[in-house]
Scaffold this motif. Structure first.
Motif, PDB file in Angstrom:
ATOM      1  N   GLY A  38      31.445  40.530  37.179  1.00 47.58           N
ATOM      2  CA  GLY A  38      30.758  40.142  38.403  1.00 47.58           C
ATOM      3  C   GLY A  38      31.416  40.671  39.661  1.00 47.58           C
ATOM      4  O   GLY A  38      30.828  40.643  40.737  1.00 47.58           O
ATOM      5  N   GLY A  39      32.642  41.165  39.535  1.00 41.70           N
ATOM      6  CA  GLY A  39      33.382  41.661  40.696  1.00 41.70           C
ATOM      7  C   GLY A  39      33.689  43.142  40.573  1.00 41.70           C
ATOM      8  O   GLY A  39      32.930  43.991  41.048  1.00 41.70           O
ATOM      9  N   ALA A  40      34.799  43.459  39.895  1.00 46.26           N
ATOM     10  CA  ALA A  40      35.284  44.843  39.874  1.00 46.26           C
ATOM     11  C   ALA A  40      34.272  45.812  39.251  1.00 46.26           C
ATOM     12  O   ALA A  40      33.986  46.867  39.807  1.00 46.26           O
ATOM     13  N   HIS A  41      33.740  45.425  38.092  1.00 47.53           N
ATOM     14  CA  HIS A  41      32.802  46.340  37.430  1.00 47.53           C
ATOM     15  C   HIS A  41      31.480  46.450  38.189  1.00 47.53           C
ATOM     16  O   HIS A  41      30.854  47.507  38.213  1.00 47.53           O
ATOM     17  N   ALA A  42      31.078  45.356  38.789  1.00 51.07           N
ATOM     18  CA  ALA A  42      29.861  45.396  39.604  1.00 51.07           C
ATOM     19  C   ALA A  42      30.059  46.316  40.811  1.00 51.07           C
ATOM     20  O   ALA A  42      29.166  47.070  41.194  1.00 51.07           O
ATOM     21  N   LEU A  43      31.251  46.251  41.403  1.00 48.90           N
ATOM     22  CA  LEU A  43      31.562  47.145  42.526  1.00 48.90           C
ATOM     23  C   LEU A  43      31.547  48.600  42.059  1.00 48.90           C
ATOM     24  O   LEU A  43      31.038  49.488  42.751  1.00 48.90           O
ATOM     25  N   ASP A  44      32.108  48.845  40.872  1.00 47.87           N
ATOM     26  CA  ASP A  44      32.074  50.214  40.337  1.00 47.87           C
ATOM     27  C   ASP A  44      30.636  50.693  40.122  1.00 47.87           C
ATOM     28  O   ASP A  44      30.297  51.828  40.446  1.00 47.87           O
ATOM     29  N   ARG A  45      29.801  49.808  39.556  1.00 49.54           N
ATOM     30  CA  ARG A  45      28.398  50.195  39.323  1.00 49.54           C
ATOM     31  C   ARG A  45      27.674  50.453  40.643  1.00 49.54           C
ATOM     32  O   ARG A  45      26.848  51.356  40.755  1.00 49.54           O
ATOM     33  N   ALA A  46      27.994  49.642  41.656  1.00 44.29           N
ATOM     34  CA  ALA A  46      27.373  49.836  42.969  1.00 44.29           C
ATOM     35  C   ALA A  46      27.832  51.154  43.586  1.00 44.29           C
ATOM     36  O   ALA A  46      27.037  51.921  44.133  1.00 44.29           O
ATOM     37  N   LEU A  47      29.129  51.419  43.450  1.00 41.02           N
ATOM     38  CA  LEU A  47      29.673  52.680  43.982  1.00 41.02           C
ATOM     39  C   LEU A  47      29.051  53.876  43.273  1.00 41.02           C
ATOM     40  O   LEU A  47      28.736  54.903  43.900  1.00 41.02           O
ATOM     41  N   GLU A  48      28.865  53.728  41.976  1.00 39.32           N
ATOM     42  CA  GLU A  48      28.215  54.787  41.201  1.00 39.32           C
ATOM     43  C   GLU A  48      26.810  55.064  41.758  1.00 39.32           C
ATOM     44  O   GLU A  48      26.420  56.223  41.929  1.00 39.32           O
ATOM     45  N   ALA A  49      26.073  54.009  42.037  1.00 36.72           N
ATOM     46  CA  ALA A  49      24.723  54.180  42.587  1.00 36.72           C
ATOM     47  C   ALA A  49      24.776  54.853  43.960  1.00 36.72           C
ATOM     48  O   ALA A  49      23.952  55.722  44.270  1.00 36.72           O
ATOM     49  N   VAL A  50      25.747  54.462  44.779  1.00 38.53           N
ATOM     50  CA  VAL A  50      25.902  55.090  46.100  1.00 38.53           C
ATOM     51  C   VAL A  50      26.216  56.580  45.937  1.00 38.53           C
ATOM     52  O   VAL A  50      25.660  57.434  46.632  1.00 38.53           O
ATOM     53  N   ALA A  51      27.088  56.897  44.993  1.00 40.18           N
ATOM     54  CA  ALA A  51      27.466  58.296  44.775  1.00 40.18           C
ATOM     55  C   ALA A  51      26.258  59.120  44.319  1.00 40.18           C
ATOM     56  O   ALA A  51      26.005  60.216  44.832  1.00 40.18           O
ATOM     57  N   TYR A  52      25.510  58.585  43.361  1.00 42.02           N
ATOM     58  CA  TYR A  52      24.308  59.298  42.909  1.00 42.02           C
ATOM     59  C   TYR A  52      23.339  59.521  44.057  1.00 42.02           C
ATOM     60  O   TYR A  52      22.781  60.602  44.231  1.00 42.02           O
ATOM     61  N   ALA A  53      23.119  58.466  44.839  1.00 39.09           N
ATOM     62  CA  ALA A  53      22.162  58.565  45.936  1.00 39.09           C
ATOM     63  C   ALA A  53      22.636  59.557  46.995  1.00 39.09           C
ATOM     64  O   ALA A  53      21.863  60.359  47.516  1.00 39.09           O
ATOM     65  N   HIS A  54      23.932  59.501  47.282  1.00 39.18           N
ATOM     66  CA  HIS A  54      24.501  60.413  48.277  1.00 39.18           C
ATOM     67  C   HIS A  54      24.320  61.859  47.817  1.00 39.18           C
ATOM     68  O   HIS A  54      23.894  62.731  48.588  1.00 39.18           O
ATOM     69  N   GLU A  55      24.658  62.101  46.582  1.00 39.50           N
ATOM     70  CA  GLU A  55      24.515  63.462  46.050  1.00 39.50           C
ATOM     71  C   GLU A  55      23.054  63.901  46.063  1.00 39.50           C
ATOM     72  O   GLU A  55      22.730  65.031  46.423  1.00 39.50           O
ATOM     73  N   GLU A  56      22.172  62.985  45.670  1.00 38.56           N
ATOM     74  CA  GLU A  56      20.748  63.332  45.578  1.00 38.56           C
ATOM     75  C   GLU A  56      20.195  63.699  46.960  1.00 38.56           C
ATOM     76  O   GLU A  56      19.450  64.663  47.100  1.00 38.56           O
ATOM     77  N   MET A  57      20.570  62.925  47.969  1.00 36.44           N
ATOM     78  CA  MET A  57      20.052  63.206  49.312  1.00 36.44           C
ATOM     79  C   MET A  57      20.600  64.524  49.855  1.00 36.44           C
ATOM     80  O   MET A  57      19.932  65.234  50.606  1.00 36.44           O
ATOM     81  N   ASN A  58      21.816  64.856  49.417  1.00 34.58           N
ATOM     82  CA  ASN A  58      22.435  66.097  49.889  1.00 34.58           C
ATOM     83  C   ASN A  58      22.005  67.329  49.098  1.00 34.58           C
ATOM     84  O   ASN A  58      22.514  68.417  49.313  1.00 34.58           O
ATOM     85  N   ARG A  59      21.091  67.104  48.166  1.00 32.93           N
ATOM     86  CA  ARG A  59      20.570  68.227  47.397  1.00 32.93           C
ATOM     87  C   ARG A  59      19.732  69.150  48.272  1.00 32.93           C
ATOM     88  O   ARG A  59      19.470  70.294  47.907  1.00 32.93           O
ATOM     89  N   TYR A  60      19.255  68.627  49.382  1.00 34.00           N
ATOM     90  CA  TYR A  60      18.396  69.398  50.267  1.00 34.00           C
ATOM     91  C   TYR A  60      19.160  69.697  51.538  1.00 34.00           C
ATOM     92  O   TYR A  60      19.837  68.821  52.065  1.00 34.00           O
ATOM     93  N   PRO A  61      19.035  70.931  52.020  1.00 34.55           N
ATOM     94  CA  PRO A  61      19.755  71.230  53.265  1.00 34.55           C
ATOM     95  C   PRO A  61      19.091  70.499  54.430  1.00 34.55           C
ATOM     96  O   PRO A  61      17.905  70.184  54.373  1.00 34.55           O
ATOM     97  N   ALA A  62      19.857  70.213  55.479  1.00 32.96           N
ATOM     98  CA  ALA A  62      19.271  69.583  56.670  1.00 32.96           C
ATOM     99  C   ALA A  62      18.388  70.584  57.405  1.00 32.96           C
ATOM    100  O   ALA A  62      17.366  70.238  57.991  1.00 32.96           O
ATOM    101  N   THR A  63      18.786  71.845  57.339  1.00 32.93           N
ATOM    102  CA  THR A  63      17.992  72.894  57.982  1.00 32.93           C
ATOM    103  C   THR A  63      18.013  74.137  57.099  1.00 32.93           C
ATOM    104  O   THR A  63      18.909  74.303  56.264  1.00 32.93           O
ATOM    105  N   ALA A  64      17.035  74.990  57.276  1.00 29.47           N
ATOM    106  CA  ALA A  64      17.005  76.240  56.521  1.00 29.47           C
ATOM    107  C   ALA A  64      16.410  77.338  57.387  1.00 29.47           C
ATOM    108  O   ALA A  64      15.567  77.073  58.251  1.00 29.47           O
ATOM    109  N   ASN A  65      16.879  78.540  57.166  1.00 30.07           N
ATOM    110  CA  ASN A  65      16.261  79.696  57.804  1.00 30.07           C
ATOM    111  C   ASN A  65      15.479  80.461  56.756  1.00 30.07           C
ATOM    112  O   ASN A  65      15.989  80.738  55.676  1.00 30.07           O
ATOM    113  N   TRP A  66      14.249  80.767  57.099  1.00 27.82           N
ATOM    114  CA  TRP A  66      13.328  81.389  56.144  1.00 27.82           C
ATOM    115  C   TRP A  66      12.896  82.724  56.751  1.00 27.82           C
ATOM    116  O   TRP A  66      12.417  82.756  57.889  1.00 27.82           O
ATOM    117  N   GLU A  67      13.133  83.769  56.029  1.00 30.06           N
ATOM    118  CA  GLU A  67      12.839  85.089  56.581  1.00 30.06           C
ATOM    119  C   GLU A  67      12.116  85.900  55.538  1.00 30.06           C
ATOM    120  O   GLU A  67      12.700  86.349  54.555  1.00 30.06           O
TER     121      GLU A  67
END
Lengths: 560, 560
Positions: free
Chosen positions: A151-180
């Motif tokens: 309920g504490g340490a492992h739950a925090l790890d699972r929550a951190l894991e979800a944050v890490a996945y979400a962070h990585e997923e959102m960063n899969r796309y560039p904030a800006t792109a140049n298209w030529e």
């Protein structure tokens, strides 16, 4: 300030980002409640903080709430009497309007700021881990050390894991792109902007047994991807989530965001708030842990939302042969005893050939396997004071009712025993019941009997064990599965069957790893591939649909 | 052989993998049908291959099919008379059983082998691009060059994009991991195996207007992630998908897989096969392009599956001001004319202030803006022979019916005109209709009027234009949106409104990029954030839930 938040937790995030890729051992929050780790006064301070809640009204201002309500009843029999703001159907307009108010700012803050806020929340929850552990213990019935860890340490790890996945997923796309694009004459040049935006309001529906462990992954995955989160706790397990929501709101407010981005919707038991809440058009994401009936209702009726469910299943272990019979029975005894089998991951069905099995201690008949397992459980739980620290308390009356009925299902191999808790005289404590049934009793073992009840299923042979494992899990779902065999061909067949049935397999566990436990960052919890759960903690699918990417584009020479 | 397949297409895959991250310009399949690119005989050979299908029975052996059926009718008026195996509800057991037969082998082949097969299929489809272009032209009504580009090269790019996303997503998890947890004494060591497994059977429901472009992303995303795919084409656009399925089966069989991993479920128009097929328990994934009514039915009823829909919307352009009035009208004229406005991305609503706009040619009144746009369209389509190469043919009678009713909705600014196609005497060709309506006519412009009908909506000012844009897209959805303004504040407001409404924005398009066109690898098609579509081509959410990861774990010292 929000940029600072990410900076100060960057190392923790980076560790998690690395771990979700190599999936080796990783933990960001120490699981030992030892004073050497957490300090001499931490345990007492946390207990005092927990006790300070008892008999009070939890100070949370929830839009749309109407008065307060007391709903909890500790499985340890202590008086909780904590009042929470009561949310009723009439208040949902107000609640959801308020929840959405802060969304534009939360979106504009960007990925890093939201991640920083989420990591700061986790850090502050970690500082309150002993208080949380007491709250989890007295709502779920988990023994203290388990409540601290799961309920504490492992739950925090699972929550951190979800944050890490979400962070990585959102960063899969560039904030800006140049298209030529090459063209006759000058190339065509455009610049593009990509903005991550949440889906809207996310609803997290908590369960009685793991109020934090099962709620935090969805809560943090939704929050960090730009959504507002309404947490609807199980009426019998509110306090751990009240503390959670309080910390979320505190950090959000300090960072300049609307605290109503995270709210707590406590209902009076029987109010049936979940259905009207889950089908509101503002609700775009739902995370649910609980019974199959309501989970399936959500999947079929909350079609305006993306729904993540963890429901019931018929977890199985196939026993074919072993070179460590004593360790096998010891390992399974712990699995069946831990938290009185009240984990969604506890083994229910043990498939054993009628002709018995080969072991390092010679051939063991079906009856001998059952007897040895009963002996191992008896030994593990022989001392009451030690037993209660493994068993914890029975979470609610429904479990007792099922346990009372179960001896009739077959031949009792090990009776369940009531234990008097030395510290909590009103605690309800029970040891596991083992019932032998036949392979053709699928009407008994083919459905979940949640609680300290397991079935020794007598099969013709291991081939039938594997067949029944495949069919029961395919039809009834499972969160976990195990196999004991010294035959590599049998192991291969079991692996194939597990993949067919869509369940994770633990092979020959004879040490300090148990089939009912999953390690954050390495083991997926659930698969999403069988009826027990339509999602897993945590993979790409768990986070990817929690946000959308909105782009704009313009020619490079145009005004912007 | 399957390893070789990936090796031989590795460069193409790597290019795509890079492109989805930087989102700059990328194309793997040349969009020019020029003989300099494709060879002197390619066009004639492709046309001959197309013509060889006419009047024949397409040689596909589909399990569960019952006889054959002819369902197509070319918008160009030529006799198609291609017979396809007819799938009926009675045959679904057989079809779906056969579809699942090859799944274990397909799973065991692994990520790289499946990716290699998918890339080989794309390569072979590319070799048949002229044949496909003719097939798309004569089923959708697209003019040839558009059919070649949108239905061929760009569709291949979109499919490759989906393969790249899926490949990357599956490789997010290691195949194996070593897990070593510190413990008193020796650490606890485990090895873990992670297997990617498909969900089961995927259903792709094609549309009439873009049979390849809209079907291939889902088809390839599902196939490469380990699923079997049943393709149910629109009865009026079967041939492009019959060719597709033929190539899929050919490559699968050559690589040693069951060709029934990809099947074609052609129905007789009116058979209503999609509903029973979409709700079968074996069907775990559905990709749909088509009308909102059936798309919403799928979302609400096919709850056993993960459903990806692209439906209808009310695409909008806000006209506030410009420094290139002529280029603005020219750009919009092309958008409204291309394929007679029969794209899900064509602008329907043009919001123009009643007081007119400021331009490089001085102030233009509301009426002058409409007249200039009408003039630009008239000029673009002034020559019939050139006009038909932009307009193509009207895809079906429903479009004509809507077009006939539309003049009554307001004041006609530009009448629609029938054009006699110089090459196809029975082709049905129409030019765009422009109708001026008032801001309070939301009952007219607030719902989709699919086809060559656009509304000039007279608003109080640009602030109201932005408000109406936000509200109509929030309620009715949109695949595309545009803004013309020289005021950076207005652009900012439009960007905010677009993010609020969840639609991609094109700003000040005055050159050779059009609001109704999206570039694979760079522009997302749809967002999943408004009612027009619940998914996008292509992002992580589009691929992540098409497979699951099943793990097994064991102690390092145990047998395996």
């Amino acid at each position: 300030m929000t940029t600072d938040l990410l900076s100060s937790h960057r190392e923790r995030l980076n560790g998690a980002l690395k771990a979700i890729h190599d999936r080796g051992y990783h933990s960001a929050f120490p699981e030992s409640p030892s004073p050497r780790v957490y300090g001499e006064t931490a345990a007492a301070d946390g207990k005092a903080a927990f006790e300070a809640h008892l008999g009070t009204t939890y100070a949370l201002e929830i839009p749309g709430s109407r008065g307060t309500v007391v709903t909890e009843q500790s499985p340890y029999g202590i008086a909780m009497d904590v009042s929470y703001p009561r949310v009723v159907e009439d208040g949902l307009d107000e609640l959801l309007t308020a929840a959405q108010q802060g969304l534009p700012d939360w979106r504009r803050a960007g990925i890093d700021a939201r991640t920083g806020v989420a990591l700061e929340i986790l850090d502050r929850l970690h500082r309150r881990i002993f208080e949380l552990a007491n709250a989890v213990q007295h709502t779920s019935g988990q023994a203290f050390v388990m409540a601290f860890q799961a309920g504490g340490a492992h739950a925090l790890d699972r929550a951190l894991e979800a944050v890490a996945y979400a962070h990585e997923e959102m960063n899969r796309y560039p904030a800006t792109a140049n298209w030529e694009k090459p063209a006759k004459g000058d190339p065509i040049r455009m610049e593009k902007t990509f903005t991550v935006t949440g889906r809207g309001v996310a609803l997290v529906i908590g369960c009685n047994t793991f109020p934090t462990w099962n709620s935090w992954p969805g809560l943090f995955a939704s929050l960090v991807t730009g959504n507002a989160v309404v947490v609807k706790p199980h009426p019998l397990a509110v306090l751990p989530l009240a503390i959670t929501v309080e910390v979320c709101r505190e950090v959000l407010a300090e960072a300049g965001f609307d605290p109503n981005l995270v709210t707590l919707a406590t209902e009076r038991a029987g109010d049936g708030l979940a259905k009207p809440l889950a089908t509101r058009p503002e609700v775009k994401l739902i995370d649910f842990t609980g019974g199959s009936e309501f989970g399936e209702w959500l999947e079929q009726n909350a079609t305006q939302a993306t729904v993540f469910t963890e429901k019931a299943g018929v977890n199985a272990v196939i026993i074919d042969s072993t070179d460590s019979f004593k360790a096998l029975t010891g390992n399974l005894a712990f699995t069946l005893s831990l938290y009185s089998g009240q984990m969604c991951t506890t083994t229910q069905n043990l498939f054993v050939p009628a002709g018995g099995i080969e072991t390092d201690e010679g051939h063991k008949s079906f009856e001998e396997v059952g007897a040895a397992l009963a002996t191992a459980i008896g030994k593990l739980l022989g001392d009451d004071a030690r037993a209660v620290e493994i068993l914890g308390g029975i979470v609610n009356q429904a479990v007792i009712s099922r346990l009372d009925l179960a001896p009739e299902y077959g031949e009792v191999v090990l009776e369940s025993r009531a234990i008097q808790h030395p510290a909590f005289p009103d605690a309800v404590v029970r040891t596991p019941l083992l019932v032998a049934v036949d392979a053709d009793d699928a009407d008994v073992y083919g459905r979940e009997c949640f609680g300290p009840v397991s079935f020794l299923v007598k099969t013709a042979d291991t081939a039938q064990s594997i067949d029944l494992f495949r069919s029961t899990v395919t039809d009834g779902g499972a969160m976990t599965a195990g196999i004991y065999s010294i035959d590599s061909k049998v192991l291969d067949e079991a692996r194939d069957a597990a993949i067919d049935a869509g369940v994770a397999l633990s092979e020959n566990l004879t040490g300090q790893v148990f089939v009912n436990q999953s390690a954050a960052f390495s083991d997926f919890h659930g698969t999403g591939a069988n009826p027990a759960a339509n999602a897993t903690y945590t993979d790409g699918a768990y986070v990817a649909s929690r946000f959308r990417v909105i782009q704009s584009r313009r020619h490079v020479d145009s005004i912007h």
